[in-house]
Design a protein around this motif. Structure first.
Motif, PDB file in Angstrom:
ATOM      1  N   GLU A  31       0.858  -1.185   0.000  1.00 52.89           N
ATOM      2  CA  GLU A  31       0.000   0.000   0.000  1.00 52.89           C
ATOM      3  C   GLU A  31       0.894   1.235   0.000  1.00 52.89           C
ATOM      4  O   GLU A  31       1.808   1.350   0.823  1.00 52.89           O
ATOM      5  CB  GLU A  31      -0.904   0.015   1.228  1.00 52.89           C
ATOM      6  N   VAL A  32       0.638   2.141  -0.915  1.00 54.21           N
ATOM      7  CA  VAL A  32       1.416   3.381  -0.995  1.00 54.21           C
ATOM      8  C   VAL A  32       0.906   4.354   0.064  1.00 54.21           C
ATOM      9  O   VAL A  32      -0.282   4.655   0.121  1.00 54.21           O
ATOM     10  CB  VAL A  32       1.296   4.007  -2.407  1.00 54.21           C
ATOM     11  N   ILE A  33       1.835   4.835   0.892  1.00 56.59           N
ATOM     12  CA  ILE A  33       1.453   5.787   1.942  1.00 56.59           C
ATOM     13  C   ILE A  33       2.323   7.041   1.914  1.00 56.59           C
ATOM     14  O   ILE A  33       2.176   7.909   2.785  1.00 56.59           O
ATOM     15  CB  ILE A  33       1.496   5.129   3.343  1.00 56.59           C
ATOM     16  N   GLY A  34       3.222   7.125   0.948  1.00 50.55           N
ATOM     17  CA  GLY A  34       4.098   8.282   0.867  1.00 50.55           C
ATOM     18  C   GLY A  34       4.632   8.488  -0.543  1.00 50.55           C
ATOM     19  O   GLY A  34       4.223   7.802  -1.476  1.00 50.55           O
ATOM     20  N   PRO A  35       5.580   9.411  -0.688  1.00 53.24           N
ATOM     21  CA  PRO A  35       6.099   9.771  -2.015  1.00 53.24           C
ATOM     22  C   PRO A  35       7.102   8.761  -2.569  1.00 53.24           C
ATOM     23  O   PRO A  35       7.790   8.077  -1.826  1.00 53.24           O
ATOM     24  CB  PRO A  35       6.784  11.114  -1.749  1.00 53.24           C
ATOM     25  N   ALA A  36       7.151   8.678  -3.896  1.00 50.89           N
ATOM     26  CA  ALA A  36       8.162   7.926  -4.650  1.00 50.89           C
ATOM     27  C   ALA A  36       8.269   6.444  -4.273  1.00 50.89           C
ATOM     28  O   ALA A  36       9.358   5.948  -3.998  1.00 50.89           O
ATOM     29  CB  ALA A  36       9.512   8.609  -4.544  1.00 50.89           C
ATOM     30  N   PRO A  37       7.152   5.711  -4.298  1.00 48.00           N
ATOM     31  CA  PRO A  37       7.226   4.294  -3.926  1.00 48.00           C
ATOM     32  C   PRO A  37       8.079   3.452  -4.879  1.00 48.00           C
ATOM     33  O   PRO A  37       8.791   2.556  -4.433  1.00 48.00           O
ATOM     34  CB  PRO A  37       5.770   3.839  -3.916  1.00 48.00           C
ATOM     35  N   ALA A  38       8.026   3.732  -6.182  1.00 42.76           N
ATOM     36  CA  ALA A  38       8.821   2.937  -7.134  1.00 42.76           C
ATOM     37  C   ALA A  38      10.308   3.106  -6.864  1.00 42.76           C
ATOM     38  O   ALA A  38      11.069   2.133  -6.905  1.00 42.76           O
ATOM     39  CB  ALA A  38       8.479   3.324  -8.571  1.00 42.76           C
ATOM     40  N   LYS A  39      10.726   4.315  -6.592  1.00 44.00           N
ATOM     41  CA  LYS A  39      12.143   4.586  -6.311  1.00 44.00           C
ATOM     42  C   LYS A  39      12.598   3.794  -5.088  1.00 44.00           C
ATOM     43  O   LYS A  39      13.667   3.173  -5.096  1.00 44.00           O
ATOM     44  CB  LYS A  39      12.350   6.085  -6.101  1.00 44.00           C
ATOM     45  N   LEU A  40      11.781   3.792  -4.035  1.00 34.08           N
ATOM     46  CA  LEU A  40      12.117   3.051  -2.824  1.00 34.08           C
ATOM     47  C   LEU A  40      12.186   1.554  -3.102  1.00 34.08           C
ATOM     48  O   LEU A  40      13.142   0.880  -2.710  1.00 34.08           O
ATOM     49  CB  LEU A  40      11.098   3.325  -1.716  1.00 34.08           C
ATOM     50  N   ILE A  41      11.193   1.023  -3.784  1.00 36.06           N
ATOM     51  CA  ILE A  41      11.160  -0.416  -4.050  1.00 36.06           C
ATOM     52  C   ILE A  41      12.355  -0.833  -4.902  1.00 36.06           C
ATOM     53  O   ILE A  41      13.002  -1.854  -4.637  1.00 36.06           O
ATOM     54  CB  ILE A  41       9.823  -0.818  -4.708  1.00 36.06           C
ATOM     55  N   MET A  42      12.667  -0.052  -5.931  1.00 38.27           N
ATOM     56  CA  MET A  42      13.778  -0.400  -6.824  1.00 38.27           C
ATOM     57  C   MET A  42      15.136  -0.342  -6.116  1.00 38.27           C
ATOM     58  O   MET A  42      16.078  -1.003  -6.529  1.00 38.27           O
ATOM     59  CB  MET A  42      13.786   0.504  -8.054  1.00 38.27           C
ATOM     60  N   SER A  43      15.233   0.407  -5.022  1.00 39.52           N
ATOM     61  CA  SER A  43      16.518   0.485  -4.326  1.00 39.52           C
ATOM     62  C   SER A  43      16.572  -0.413  -3.087  1.00 39.52           C
ATOM     63  O   SER A  43      17.599  -1.033  -2.823  1.00 39.52           O
ATOM     64  CB  SER A  43      16.827   1.932  -3.933  1.00 39.52           C
ATOM     65  N   PHE A  45      14.332  -3.023  -2.236  1.00 46.92           N
ATOM     66  CA  PHE A  45      13.721  -4.346  -2.331  1.00 46.92           C
ATOM     67  C   PHE A  45      14.300  -5.156  -3.495  1.00 46.92           C
ATOM     68  O   PHE A  45      13.615  -5.974  -4.092  1.00 46.92           O
ATOM     69  CB  PHE A  45      12.196  -4.218  -2.468  1.00 46.92           C
ATOM     70  N   VAL A  46      15.566  -4.942  -3.803  1.00 45.43           N
ATOM     71  CA  VAL A  46      16.232  -5.689  -4.874  1.00 45.43           C
ATOM     72  C   VAL A  46      16.213  -7.177  -4.521  1.00 45.43           C
ATOM     73  O   VAL A  46      16.554  -7.568  -3.407  1.00 45.43           O
ATOM     74  CB  VAL A  46      17.686  -5.198  -5.060  1.00 45.43           C
ATOM     75  N   ILE A  61       7.895  -1.553 -13.777  1.00 43.76           N
ATOM     76  CA  ILE A  61       8.360  -2.159 -15.030  1.00 43.76           C
ATOM     77  C   ILE A  61       9.096  -1.129 -15.874  1.00 43.76           C
ATOM     78  O   ILE A  61      10.158  -1.412 -16.437  1.00 43.76           O
ATOM     79  CB  ILE A  61       7.184  -2.793 -15.792  1.00 43.76           C
ATOM     80  N   GLU A  62       8.568   0.088 -15.946  1.00 46.77           N
ATOM     81  CA  GLU A  62       9.249   1.155 -16.684  1.00 46.77           C
ATOM     82  C   GLU A  62      10.611   1.489 -16.072  1.00 46.77           C
ATOM     83  O   GLU A  62      11.511   1.958 -16.768  1.00 46.77           O
ATOM     84  CB  GLU A  62       8.378   2.408 -16.728  1.00 46.77           C
ATOM     85  N   SER A  63      10.768   1.199 -14.783  1.00 41.36           N
ATOM     86  CA  SER A  63      12.039   1.456 -14.093  1.00 41.36           C
ATOM     87  C   SER A  63      12.997   0.272 -14.180  1.00 41.36           C
ATOM     88  O   SER A  63      14.089   0.326 -13.616  1.00 41.36           O
ATOM     89  CB  SER A  63      11.774   1.784 -12.615  1.00 41.36           C
ATOM     90  N   GLY A  64      12.551  -0.820 -14.822  1.00 40.61           N
ATOM     91  CA  GLY A  64      13.442  -1.968 -15.012  1.00 40.61           C
ATOM     92  C   GLY A  64      13.083  -3.217 -14.246  1.00 40.61           C
ATOM     93  O   GLY A  64      13.799  -4.223 -14.321  1.00 40.61           O
ATOM     94  N   ALA A  65      11.998  -3.202 -13.495  1.00 41.80           N
ATOM     95  CA  ALA A  65      11.580  -4.412 -12.783  1.00 41.80           C
ATOM     96  C   ALA A  65      11.081  -5.453 -13.779  1.00 41.80           C
ATOM     97  O   ALA A  65      10.661  -5.136 -14.886  1.00 41.80           O
ATOM     98  CB  ALA A  65      10.474  -4.078 -11.776  1.00 41.80           C
ATOM     99  N   ARG A  66      11.116  -6.721 -13.367  1.00 37.35           N
ATOM    100  CA  ARG A  66      10.658  -7.819 -14.207  1.00 37.35           C
ATOM    101  C   ARG A  66       9.268  -8.253 -13.744  1.00 37.35           C
ATOM    102  O   ARG A  66       9.037  -8.480 -12.559  1.00 37.35           O
ATOM    103  CB  ARG A  66      11.636  -8.990 -14.101  1.00 37.35           C
ATOM    104  N   LEU A  67       8.352  -8.372 -14.701  1.00 34.68           N
ATOM    105  CA  LEU A  67       6.992  -8.804 -14.398  1.00 34.68           C
ATOM    106  C   LEU A  67       6.978 -10.293 -14.097  1.00 34.68           C
ATOM    107  O   LEU A  67       7.560 -11.095 -14.825  1.00 34.68           O
ATOM    108  CB  LEU A  67       6.068  -8.508 -15.581  1.00 34.68           C
ATOM    109  N   SER A  68       6.313 -10.655 -13.029  1.00 40.67           N
ATOM    110  CA  SER A  68       6.136 -12.052 -12.661  1.00 40.67           C
ATOM    111  C   SER A  68       4.675 -12.229 -12.299  1.00 40.67           C
ATOM    112  O   SER A  68       4.127 -11.451 -11.527  1.00 40.67           O
ATOM    113  CB  SER A  68       7.018 -12.391 -11.452  1.00 40.67           C
ATOM    114  N   ARG A  69       4.046 -13.213 -12.884  1.00 40.34           N
ATOM    115  CA  ARG A  69       2.639 -13.463 -12.569  1.00 40.34           C
ATOM    116  C   ARG A  69       2.517 -14.759 -11.802  1.00 40.34           C
ATOM    117  O   ARG A  69       3.232 -15.718 -12.043  1.00 40.34           O
ATOM    118  CB  ARG A  69       1.811 -13.530 -13.841  1.00 40.34           C
ATOM    119  N   HIS A  70       1.560 -14.785 -10.904  1.00 41.59           N
ATOM    120  CA  HIS A  70       1.327 -15.963 -10.079  1.00 41.59           C
ATOM    121  C   HIS A  70      -0.183 -16.081  -9.907  1.00 41.59           C
ATOM    122  O   HIS A  70      -0.846 -15.104  -9.573  1.00 41.59           O
ATOM    123  CB  HIS A  70       1.996 -15.784  -8.717  1.00 41.59           C
ATOM    124  N   ALA A  71      -0.699 -17.234 -10.176  1.00 45.22           N
ATOM    125  CA  ALA A  71      -2.144 -17.414 -10.038  1.00 45.22           C
ATOM    126  C   ALA A  71      -2.450 -18.825  -9.561  1.00 45.22           C
ATOM    127  O   ALA A  71      -1.670 -19.751  -9.776  1.00 45.22           O
ATOM    128  CB  ALA A  71      -2.842 -17.166 -11.371  1.00 45.22           C
TER     129      ALA A  71
END
Length: 99
Positions: A31-43, A45-46, A61-71
């Motif tokens: 859940e996003v609760i503050g600014p720049a969540p993608a930046k934080l995750i990419m740095s 949560f590697v 994904i635009e920042s370089g993450a790899r899509l993974s699907r699970h169902a």
């Protein structure tokens, strides 16, 4: 257990449930609760799997993450039961095979 991840200044950015998925640490239900969540995750949560809202997923994904699907898939072969009901005249609901 819910956790909160903060940026370098200590500002809360995301909350998540920590777990393990496919042998990786997993930030579930982010859940996003503050600014720049993608930046934080990419740095911070590697190497993690993260489950995020669609818009944040696109940004990652635009920042370089790899899509993974699970169902989870549930399957029930109804052919024998349906044939049995047809013989008794109680087929009732039409079923599309392979749908």
């Amino acid at each position: 257990m819910w956790k909160t991840a903060t940026d370098p200044q200590g500002v809360p950015v995301i909350s998540y449930q920590k777990g393990v998925r496919d042998g990786l640490p997993w930030a579930d239900k982010v859940e996003v609760i503050g600014p720049a969540p993608a930046k934080l995750i990419m740095s911070a949560f590697v190497g993690w799997a993260v489950s995020v809202p669609v818009d944040l997923g696109r940004e990652l994904i635009e920042s370089g993450a790899r899509l993974s699907r699970h169902a989870h898939t549930m399957y029930c072969d109804l052919t024998e039961e349906l044939a049995s009901r047809r013989q008794r005249g109680t087929a009732g609901i039409p079923v599309l095979a392979g749908a």
